[in-house]
Motif scaffolding. Structure first.
Motif, PDB file in Angstrom:
ATOM      1  N   LEU A  27       0.863  -1.178   0.000  1.00 30.44           N
ATOM      2  CA  LEU A  27       0.000   0.000   0.000  1.00 30.44           C
ATOM      3  C   LEU A  27       0.899   1.228   0.000  1.00 30.44           C
ATOM      4  O   LEU A  27       1.734   1.400   0.891  1.00 30.44           O
ATOM      5  CB  LEU A  27      -0.914   0.007   1.219  1.00 30.44           C
ATOM      6  N   LYS A  28       0.728   2.075  -1.006  1.00 34.12           N
ATOM      7  CA  LYS A  28       1.486   3.325  -1.095  1.00 34.12           C
ATOM      8  C   LYS A  28       0.656   4.426  -0.434  1.00 34.12           C
ATOM      9  O   LYS A  28      -0.492   4.648  -0.820  1.00 34.12           O
ATOM     10  CB  LYS A  28       1.786   3.660  -2.548  1.00 34.12           C
ATOM     11  N   VAL A  29       1.238   5.111   0.548  1.00 38.15           N
ATOM     12  CA  VAL A  29       0.509   6.104   1.336  1.00 38.15           C
ATOM     13  C   VAL A  29       1.192   7.463   1.213  1.00 38.15           C
ATOM     14  O   VAL A  29       2.292   7.663   1.755  1.00 38.15           O
ATOM     15  CB  VAL A  29       0.441   5.695   2.824  1.00 38.15           C
ATOM     16  N   PRO A  30       0.578   8.428   0.500  1.00 35.25           N
ATOM     17  CA  PRO A  30       1.177   9.762   0.389  1.00 35.25           C
ATOM     18  C   PRO A  30       1.125  10.508   1.721  1.00 35.25           C
ATOM     19  O   PRO A  30       0.263  10.227   2.568  1.00 35.25           O
ATOM     20  CB  PRO A  30       0.283  10.465  -0.648  1.00 35.25           C
ATOM     21  N   PRO A  31       2.015  11.460   1.928  1.00 31.97           N
ATOM     22  CA  PRO A  31       1.928  12.296   3.131  1.00 31.97           C
ATOM     23  C   PRO A  31       0.756  13.267   2.986  1.00 31.97           C
ATOM     24  O   PRO A  31       0.270  13.489   1.872  1.00 31.97           O
ATOM     25  CB  PRO A  31       3.269  13.034   3.130  1.00 31.97           C
ATOM     26  N   PRO A  32       0.274  13.848   4.074  1.00 31.01           N
ATOM     27  CA  PRO A  32      -0.844  14.804   3.984  1.00 31.01           C
ATOM     28  C   PRO A  32      -0.537  15.931   3.003  1.00 31.01           C
ATOM     29  O   PRO A  32       0.477  16.619   3.128  1.00 31.01           O
ATOM     30  CB  PRO A  32      -0.971  15.331   5.423  1.00 31.01           C
ATOM     31  N   GLY A  33      -1.410  16.083   2.010  1.00 32.28           N
ATOM     32  CA  GLY A  33      -1.253  17.149   1.032  1.00 32.28           C
ATOM     33  C   GLY A  33      -0.103  16.979   0.075  1.00 32.28           C
ATOM     34  O   GLY A  33       0.244  17.902  -0.675  1.00 32.28           O
TER      35      GLY A  33
END
Length: 268
Positions: A70-76
């Motif tokens: 699962l690739k999870v971007p940082p907030p914004g």
């Protein structure tokens, strides 16, 4: 070159850049993968729990592993990562050229988070320019970068040769235990066969003896039973569950669920 707007693959180098959470398409690691998370996080969902690779982490995943990513971007922000795949053909050549002694079959962890290393960080920094359209590496250059990766790994930890140069294939293991731990991975029966140390024909034959049904029928029933439990007992939504238990798409899951239990999963 593979380019699906979120991923660019050049030879055995892979660059990922996504703006929303995204599951990996592959659930089987074919070759050793050395990776660096540039921004965001990578979550590896294994049958023993979740391993989180945070921004700045460099890690090594051993070949022949069942895993969901699962690739999870940082907030914004955006998720970015770089990976290089160290294939068996290259590693065998490297081993022969350097007259390395044969190693014992590796039995340690399949996922390694490496200690901070300026040389490895500099290596991944050097890969970024290749993902400009005007700077694609040719095959000899890709092999040179692969050799550099192996040299840096062995410099970082000579013990990693036990992973890199173990060319043995999985031995025959207990089929029932393995399948009950790994049914949720959506891979062909041939991969399950290989990971349990069997030919496809032997796998199917042994499977019938153990479970008294075919692999396809057992996997469907097992996944549906787990989905029903997660929805009815854990309050999970069908849209959250179907990928977790091994289905490829929601429509097929909903159809199979209703056929098996007489009610749509959304009505549980």
């Amino acid at each position: 070159m593979m380019d699906d707007k979120g991923h660019i693959q050049l030879n055995n180098l892979l660059y990922s850049c996504v703006y929303e959470k995204q599951r990996g398409n592959e659930q089987f690691v074919y070759e050793h993968a050395l990776g660096c998370v540039v921004s965001g996080e990578t979550h590896l969902l294994t049958n023993t729990g979740t391993i989180k690779f945070k921004a700045g982490t460099i890690g090594l995943v051993r070949r022949n592993q069942l895993v969901k990513s699962l690739k999870v971007p940082p907030p914004g922000g955006e998720f970015k990562s770089l990976n290089i795949f160290l294939d068996q053909a290259f590693l065998r050549r490297y081993s022969a050229e350097n007259k390395l002694a044969q190693v014992e079959p590796y039995t340690g962890p399949s996922y390694r988070i490496l200690q901070p290393d300026p040389y490895l960080k500099g290596y991944f920094d050097s890969l970024l320019p290749y993902f400009n359209q005007s700077a694609q590496p040719n095959a000899p250059l890709a092999e040179l970068k692969t050799r550099e990766a192996v040299e840096l790994l062995l410099r970082h930890d000579p013990g990693l040769k036990g992973i890199l140069f173990d060319f043995s294939e999985p031995g025959k293991i207990d089929l029932e235990s393995f399948m009950n731990r790994n049914y949720m991975y959506n891979v062909p029966a041939a991969k399950f066969a290989m990971l349990t140390g069997r030919s496809l024909a032997s796998f199917k034959r042994d499977f019938e003896k153990v479970f008294h049904t075919s692999p396809g029928q057992w996997l469907l029933q097992k996944r549906l039973m787990e989905a029903r439990y997660l929805i009815s007992q854990k309050g999970r939504k069908p849209s959250e569950v179907y990928l977790d238990v091994g289905f490829e798409n929601l429509s097929h899951f909903s159809y199979s669920f209703k056929k098996a239990f007489g009610v749509a999963p959304s009505m549980m």
